[in-house]
Structure formats: C-alpha cells, structure tokens
Design a protein around this motif. Structure first.
Motif, short mmCIF file in Angstrom:
data_model
loop_
_atom_site.label_atom_id
_atom_site.label_comp_id
_atom_site.label_asym_id
_atom_site.label_seq_id
_atom_site.Cartn_x
_atom_site.Cartn_y
_atom_site.Cartn_z
N VAL A 1 12.22 6.63 -2.96
CA VAL A 1 10.95 7.56 -3.84
C VAL A 1 11.76 7.97 -4.93
O VAL A 1 12.60 8.87 -4.99
CB VAL A 1 10.59 8.64 -3.00
N GLY A 2 11.04 7.94 -6.16
CA GLY A 2 11.43 8.30 -7.50
C GLY A 2 10.70 9.92 -7.41
O GLY A 2 9.45 9.68 -7.38
N LEU A 3 11.44 10.98 -7.92
CA LEU A 3 10.95 12.05 -7.95
C LEU A 3 10.25 12.44 -9.42
O LEU A 3 10.58 13.09 -10.06
CB LEU A 3 11.99 13.23 -7.76
N ASP B 1 16.05 8.79 -1.13
CA ASP B 1 15.73 8.14 0.15
C ASP B 1 14.66 9.06 0.82
O ASP B 1 15.34 10.24 1.59
CB ASP B 1 16.74 7.49 0.93
N LEU B 2 13.45 8.97 1.08
CA LEU B 2 12.84 9.82 1.82
C LEU B 2 11.88 8.98 3.24
O LEU B 2 11.36 8.26 2.52
CB LEU B 2 11.71 10.50 1.03
N TRP C 1 0.63 -1.24 0.01
CA TRP C 1 0.11 0.00 0.05
C TRP C 1 0.84 1.19 -0.04
O TRP C 1 0.26 2.16 -0.67
CB TRP C 1 -0.78 0.02 1.27
N VAL C 2 1.98 1.29 0.50
CA VAL C 2 2.79 2.48 0.81
C VAL C 2 3.38 2.83 -0.50
O VAL C 2 3.26 3.99 -1.14
CB VAL C 2 3.72 2.28 1.89
N ALA C 3 4.08 1.66 -1.10
CA ALA C 3 4.68 2.00 -2.36
C ALA C 3 3.85 2.33 -3.40
O ALA C 3 3.99 3.07 -4.52
CB ALA C 3 5.70 0.85 -2.43
#
Lengths: 578, 335
Positions: B110-112, B104-105, B3-5
């Motif tokens: 996380v890809g911006l 890394d966040l 769910w998060v990703a």
C-alpha cells in the motif's frame, strides 16, 4: 497689554460689559452685530493671538435669577478661546433675545465651530446663519424639542409613556438612511460610481457606537461623515438636576477609561466656585490617582491600537497590566473603572494601610513590561509601515481644529496643562512633557508611550513624598463634611445635616476648570445660580473635536488607515457624546 | 480488475484521509486557541473535557443546531454553495500528497497516498486556486459591501500569490526533475529542499500564508476593517464550513510545505533503517511544526495594509521569485 483693555480700546461700545467670574478668565459680553469682528481680531488680529476655539456652548438664561452685571439675555452663546503664545484664555459672550434666537455662524473663522454650533442648535434651538449644514448632531433627527432648554423635561416621568408603533419605528429607521446629497457628496464620479460604506454604529473597529459613512472609490476614502450621538446620555442635563455632590459619579462615565481623571476637573471647578482650598495630602492623593488612571487609559489605548492594526497579542498583555493597576485602585477606592472617589474639598477616604506597598510593586512591575512592548509594538516594522505618515496633521491644523493632549504634542508643541497651568500641586513634581514632530499615527503613539513612563515618575514622587494631614478640607462646603465636631456643637451639626441631605449650596458664579486628561483637555464650565445643583454644566470633552477632525485626515487614505487613525486618536464615544 | 488493489484500498485510503483531515482541521481550531492563549497570558478553552479537548465537538454541535438563516438580499444558490466550494477544494488538494512510503499492510503493498499522479504539482496549484472561488463567490453573493470588499481583496490576492507560488515551485521542479510529489519527496532523500532552496522556501512560505488567508495576510477577513469580510453574512453551519475549510486548508498547506521543502516523510540525514510507519509519524511532526509557525506568526505581528501588500507582492516578491528561478536554472544547467 491686558486683552480686555485692548478690545475695549479697539471696539469701544461693541464690548457691552465685562463679567466677573470665579476662574479669572476675562469674560466679555460683545454686541451681537460685532462679535464676529471681535472673534476674528482675537484669532488673527492681535499679536500673540487666541488661535484655538477651545469651546463653544450656550446657556439658557431664562430661569436664572442671579445675573448681576450681565446684559439682558434669553440665551447666551459662549465662545471660549485659548492662546498658546500667551498661555491665556478669553471668553466671549453674546446675548441673544427671543425664544428661538438666530445668530451668525463662525464656521468660516474656525472650521471646528461646525460641530459645536450643531450641538448648540441641537440642544438649545439657536440657529446659526451661514452654517454649512445645521443638522442635529447628538439627538436623533426625529427628536422633538431641544433638550438643554429649561422647559424640556429632564426625567422620563415628566414625558408621558414611551410608545413605538410600527409607523414610528419605520419613520425612525427611515431617518437613519444616509443621503449623500445632504452632505454635498456626489454619488458618481467622472467614470466611477462611488460606494457609500456605512461603518458602524456596530463595527469592531470603531471602539463603541460611532457611525462613519464613507464615500469610497474602491477602497480609497474620498470623504467621511461621522455620525455621533449614539452614546449621548444627556450628562449636561443631568447636572442640572443632580446635586453638586451626586453628579460626581456621572463624571466618571464621561471618559469611561479615565476614571478619576474626570472627577478632577469637576471637583476643581466646584472648589473654585466655592472657594475651597484643599490640604496638600488631598492634592498629592489626587495627583497619584489621576496618574494611575492616565496609565490605565493609555494601556487600553496601547492594546487596542495594536489590535486595530491587526496585532492580536498586545491587547491581552496590556489588559493584564491594567488589571494589576486596578488592584491598586480597588484597594484604595473600592471601585475599579468608575471609582467616583474624589469629593468636593477632598477625597472619599484616607489611603488604606499598605497602599504604598501595592504602588511600589506596580512601579517595579510596569517599566520592564513597557520596554518589552517597545519591541513588540513600537519597533515592529509592519506596525511602523501601518502608522508612519498615516493620518498626519500639522500643528496649525491641530490648533485650527481644537486638538489637545497627546495629539497636539505629537505635532511638536510642548503644551501640557500640568506644566503650563499647574493644578492640584503639579508644580511640585518633576516630569517631562514628551513631544514628537510629525503628527502622524505613529508619533501620537510615541507621545503616549512616553507619557506612561512620565506618569510612573510622578507616581513615584507621590509615593516618596506623601504628606501627612487631612484627606478633606476644613471648609463648610466640603461634601460630605468632616464629622469629628458634629456631636459637639449645633452649628456644625446643622451644616453636616444639610451638606449630606441636600448637598452643598454653592455660591452663585461661573467657573471653568480644565485639566490635562488622558485623551486631551477635559474641562468643566459650571454655572451656579446659588442652588444645590448646577444651573448649567458644560463639559468640554477632548474627543469631540478630535472625532470632528477625522474626515480631514483620512481623505485619500484607505479603510484600514481610517481604522488606524481612529485607534491613534484615542477617543471614547461616551466622551464625544456625553 | 483487481477489486482489492484498485477499488477497496483507494476507497479506504480516501475515507481515512478525509476523516483525519476533518479531525485535523477541527483540532487546529483548538490548537490555535490554546497556543494563542499561551502567547497572550490566558488559558484558552478549558471547560469542555480535559484541557478543553472536546471544544471543537461542542462548537460543531452548536453550529449545526443554530438556526439556518439565509438573508433576503443574497443570491441564494451561490450563497449556500460557496462555503461548500471552499471546503471541497481543500479536501481534494490533499489527494496528491504522499504522507508515507510504500508499506506492507495486511499482506498488501500500500502506497501511503491517495493519488499518485505525474502532474501532482500542477494539480495542487489548480485545486488550490479553486478554493478562492468559494471566497469570492461567497463575498459576491452576500450582497453586502463589506463582503464585496473582502471578496475583491481575495480575488486580487489570489491572482498575485498563485503566480509567486507557481514560480517558486518551478525552481523545485528544475531541481527534482519531476512534477510528481512522490518523486519530489524521493529527491529529498539526502537533504530536504530547504537546504538547496532557502530563498525559494521563504518565498513559498509567504505565498502560502497569503494563499490560506492567514495573518498577516488575512485581508479578505480583517475583522477590524471589514467586520468579517467575505463571511460577514454567514452564520450557523455555513459559517462553520468556511471556518473549518480555513483551518483544514492550514493543515493541507502545511503538508504541502513539508512535502516540497522539508523532505516529506523522509528523515533529513541518512537514517534509512527505520520502520516505514515511523515516516508517517515524522511527516505528522513536521506538519505540526509548520502549523505552529502559522499560529506563532498570527500571535506576533500586525496585519499589512492591502495595497502595500499587493505592491510588495508584485514589485518585490515576484522579481525575487524570478531571480531565484533563474539562479536555480543556471546552477542546474552549468553544474
């Protein structure tokens, strides 16, 4: 040979009379059945012909008392022709009898007569037979009466209260609908339906209240019908009830960008009637102010023209420059756009202390700016692509349609009243008359830009050689009169009192005075019946024929070109409608 | 399903991006007014807040509280929908643009970017073309001759410039070997494509100016000729929507230029040991630079005439774009 002798010899009894006028323009009364031949002869028969129909107007003679030596007439139609080869004018008058007379049209001789005759019909109720579409031009089509007739009321209080019931409003709105058939325009082509685009009277590209109905095939203009009159304020009618002096502020508002350039022909015409000779200082002050306003007017044109072809920045820069110029105008006159500062026989006040410093600063300030604008505007390749070869007319067409000023000089004719018929002391100044060859939008711009530089030259000469002396003529008709001696003798006191309360009584007579204004030739044709106001004041405004010509030069081009043409013509709607 | 990703992170990214874009579009109006004013010896907005910084908010409030007028003679449904189409298309376009590297966040990779799809470039072109529908439909449904002329111009302009846009991008694809925008950015690790494709860059820049209806190609709008072109009949919030769509489109289009030709979030030379978030700052700076170009051009030059512009596009720009493509293809094939 003298033109009036030439005409007498050729047409004999058709030349009914020759009238003496204060301006010295030969004024010939011609029989109504022969005047067309006389005009045709003047246009193309005589050597060095009078090629331009400079003005066409009428006079309601019915209330005039001092007409010594003039044939009997209820109305007079006046044709004012100009010859470039002779540098000479001639005025042909035709006497008409009856309350609503009928006369022949000369639209086949001069296409430019079209609008002028419509205006005369609109204002006087004189019908021109043979006119292609004699419709009202300045007044709304629903108007009752013809305003410049003497019996037509001049004030709202003479007219009964204004009411606008719903039916009337609907009728007025209906009357504004455009019917192509009336103008001989087709609604459908061979395999296309045309679009009729109503451009204006509220449109960002028309610089005021101008309506042009375009017949479009796609975006290509097939024909255009300008509809003017939205800015009509009846200035000529007002002149008949304002005193000679109190009409001056109205002149400022004819070409509202020209300021004192409008005062000048009016006061010069009145001075011609009154026989006032002004001191040298007045002449030079007038020239200086006129040239300042020529620059102001051209700066507005420059900026808005660039804006018309889509350049956003120049208009701000040029208005900023104009503000600097207005600072000078404000310091000298107290006013800005409409200073109303010239007076009959002089100017309102003497120049204030320190004026020369202000003018000097401006002379240093503007030339580098103009150089920058050459790069910003005139040298820009897109600007060139938008204006070169667009809206071109030949010299012959320009003369035919009554084009004057920069628009005429852009066709290669070096014609400037300041050089050809120097007034107000222009003969004493050194300057050049810029010309261009192709007569398109770009060349009209080239001429105006160079004119600003020449105006700066003239102003510099004014600055260096400002004569000492009085700022008002020592003449009883100077208004307001000089006051120094009023408390010393009763005669001067009475003259002063009357001059201030009534205004001057100008001797009966007729005079025309035309000057080189910023948009073209502005002229005032004043008729005095020996009263405190004009019997008839005709304002020959340059923008009127210029706008009439716009359809001629925009056919086959596109809507953006029309906007560029309107920009390059440099008109002021108040000048068109008066 | 993670769910998060797969849900929360994309959702948050999307919301943040949309908000930033909206704010960017709004502040672009302020920026343009300020910069234009400096070109024109003026101050620009300076009443609402310091330096007029609250001006866009004031404008938005004004537009929202204006009376909603739908003229009688319009095609009501399309008339109301059209500004929305323009606006939505602009927002969607940004989905495929990477504005930073993978970082890394909060313990997550996380890809911006919002969407990382293989045919990103195609997606870009397709959605951008969709935006013109908003203009064409708006002009058509207004039932006004000025609007109609504006809409026709927009349609003609769109067809000509989409083509040139596409061909100039083909050369990029040849070099980068991918339609994925992230990979195109990666390809520019050493040198931005501007260096390899100077001609392509110029063609693309002109095409994108036309694409966003900006001066000197603001022909569907042309105040001096067509009053307001396709949006003559619009007022209140609907007008504001068109307006903000135009300015957001400028921001998005600048981001496209930066991504494809100016190296995206990468440093031009070989500096690679910076914090990845600095790349986002760099990306922003580059976008601002391109936006300044937009305003600079608008403040400086006049508008071209519509038919000349079409001739220019078909007879000059299109062949030029082909030449550029063929030359690039030859280089790629033989070197």
């Amino acid at each position: 040979m003298d033109i009036s002798r030439e005409l007498r010899e050729r047409f004999g009894p058709a030349i009914v009379a020759e009238q003496e006028t204060r301006d010295g323009i030969p004024t010939l009364w011609v029989a109504q059945d022969r005047f067309r031949q006389v005009l045709a002869y003047l246009k193309s028969g005589t050597d060095r012909p009078y090629a331009m129909l400079y003005d066409l107007t009428a006079i309601d003679e019915r209330a005039r008392t001092q007409r010594k030596g003039q044939p009997a007439a209820d109305f007079t139609v006046v044709y004012h022709l100009l010859s470039f080869t002779r540098n000479h004018d001639v005025r042909v008058k035709v006497a008409l009898a009856g309350a609503y007379p009928v006369t022949a049209s000369i639209t086949d001789l001069w296409p430019a007569a079209n609008w002028y005759e419509r205006e005369v019909w609109d204002m006087f109720g004189i019908t021109f037979e043979g006119h292609p579409h004699l419709a009202r031009i300045l007044m709304p089509s629903t108007w009752e009466g013809h305003p410049l007739r003497k019996e037509h009321p001049a004030r709202g209080t003479e007219m009964g209260p204004f009411r606008l019931p719903v039916e009337k409003q609907e009728r007025e709105e209906e009357a504004l609908l455009f019917h192509p058939e009336e103008w001989g325009l087709e609604r459908h082509g061979e395999d296309t339906d045309f679009v009729f685009l109503n451009l204006g009277p509220q449109h960002p590209g028309t610089h005021g209240l101008l309506r042009i109905v375009l017949q479009l095939d796609g975006e290509v203009i097939l024909d255009a019908v300008p509809d003017i009159g939205y800015h009509h304020r009846g200035a000529e009618k007002m002149a008949e009830r304002q005193t000679w002096h109190t009409f001056i502020p109205y002149t400022d508002r004819i070409d509202y960008l020209g300021g004192v350039l409008n005062n000048l022909p009016y006061v010069l015409a009145v001075e011609t009637l009154a026989g006032i000779e002004v001191p040298d200082r007045v002449k030079v002050i007038r020239v200086m102010m006129a040239e300042l306003f020529r620059i102001a007017s051209h700066l507005v044109w420059y900026g808005t023209f660039a804006q018309d072809v889509g350049q956003l920045t120049p208009v701000f820069l040029m208005f900023t420059d104009r503000e600097r110029l207005f600072d000078i105008v404000e310091a000298i006159t107290g006013g800005r756009m409409h200073p109303s500062w010239f007076r009959i026989g002089g100017v309102a006040q003497d120049l204030p202390r320190g004026w020369d410093g202000l003018v000097r600063d401006f002379l240093d300030y503007l030339p580098p700016r103009l150089k920058e604008y050459d790069k910003l505007v005139m040298g820009n390749p897109i600007f060139k692509a938008r204006t070169q070869g667009i809206g071109a007319y030949t010299l012959e067409e320009a003369v035919e349609w009554g084009v004057t000023g920069p628009g005429l000089r852009a066709c290669g004719l070096e014609w400037d009243f300041r050089k050809k018929r120097p007034y107000s002391g222009y003969e004493g100044f050194e300057f050049e008359v810029p010309t261009a060859q192709r007569g398109d939008c770009y060349d009209r711009a080239v001429v105006r830009v160079e004119e600003m530089r020449q105006s700066l030259r003239i102003i510099e000469q004014c600055l260096d050689n400002m004569p000492a002396g009085q700022y008002k003529a020592d003449h009883p008709l100077t208004t307001p009169p000089r006051k120094e001696r009023t408390m010393h003798d009763i005669e001067t006191l009475i003259a002063h009192f009357l001059g201030v309360s009534w205004g001057p009584v100008i001797p009966a007579g007729e005079a025309f005075f035309g000057i080189e204004a910023s948009k073209g030739n502005t002229g005032y044709y004043l008729i005095s019946d020996g009263g405190i106001h004009a019997y008839r004041a005709r304002i020959r405004a340059p923008s009127f024929p210029h706008i009439q010509m716009v359809p001629e030069i925009s056919r086959g081009l596109m809507v953006p070109d029309l906007i560029a043409i309107l920009g390059s013509v440099d008109f002021v709607l108040a000048d068109v409608d008066r | 399903m993670d769910w998060v990703a797969d849900f929360w992170i994309p959702l948050i990214k999307a919301v943040v991006v949309v908000l930033v874009l909206l704010l960017g579009g709004a502040y672009m109006t302020w920026g343009e007014r300020k910069i234009c004013a400096r070109f024109q010896v003026r101050y620009g907005p300076n009443r609402a807040g310091p330096f007029g910084i609250l001006q866009p908010l004031a404008d938005a409030v004004k537009a929202i509280f204006k009376e909603e007028i739908v003229p009688n003679h319009v095609d009501k449904i399309i008339y109301v929908m059209a500004p929305g189409i323009s606006f939505a298309a602009v927002l969607i376009t940004f989905a495929v643009i990477p504005f930073g590297p993978e970082v890394d966040l909060f313990g997550q990779r996380v890809g911006l970017w919002v969407g990382d799809i293989e045919v990103g470039l195609l997606f870009l072109l397709a959605i951008a073309a969709l935006g013109s529908y908003g203009i064409v439909l708006g002009g058509w449904s207004s039932n006004n001759k000025y609007s109609l002329l504006g809409a026709l111009r927009a349609a003609a302009q769109m067809i000509s410039y989409e083509l040139i846009l596409g061909i100039s991008l083909l050369a990029v694809v040849l070099l980068a070997g991918s339609l994925n925008l992230r990979e195109i950015v990666d390809f520019q690790g050493t040198w931005p494509l501007l260096v390899l494709q100077p001609l392509g860059f110029l063609i693309f820049l002109i095409a994108i100016l036309a694409e966003s209806n900006r001066s000197p190609f603001d022909l569907p709008e042309t105040e001096n000729e067509l009053v307001s072109g396709f949006m003559t009949e619009y007022g209140g919030i609907k007008f504001a929507l068109y307006f903000i769509a135009e300015y957001t489109a400028m921001v998005v289009n600048s981001a496209i230029v930066v991504t494809i030709f100016l190296g995206g979030w990468k440093w031009p030379a070989l500096i690679s040991d910076l914090h990845p978030l600095a790349g986002v700052g760099l990306f922003l700076a580059k976008v601002l630079f391109v936006l300044f170009l937009y305003v600079w051009i608008r403040a400086s030059i006049p508008r071209v005439r519509f038919d000349k512009f079409m001739r220019f596009s078909w007879k000059f720009m299109l062949p030029l774009a082909f030449v550029n493509l063929l030359a690039t293809a030859a280089v790629v094939a033989f070197l």
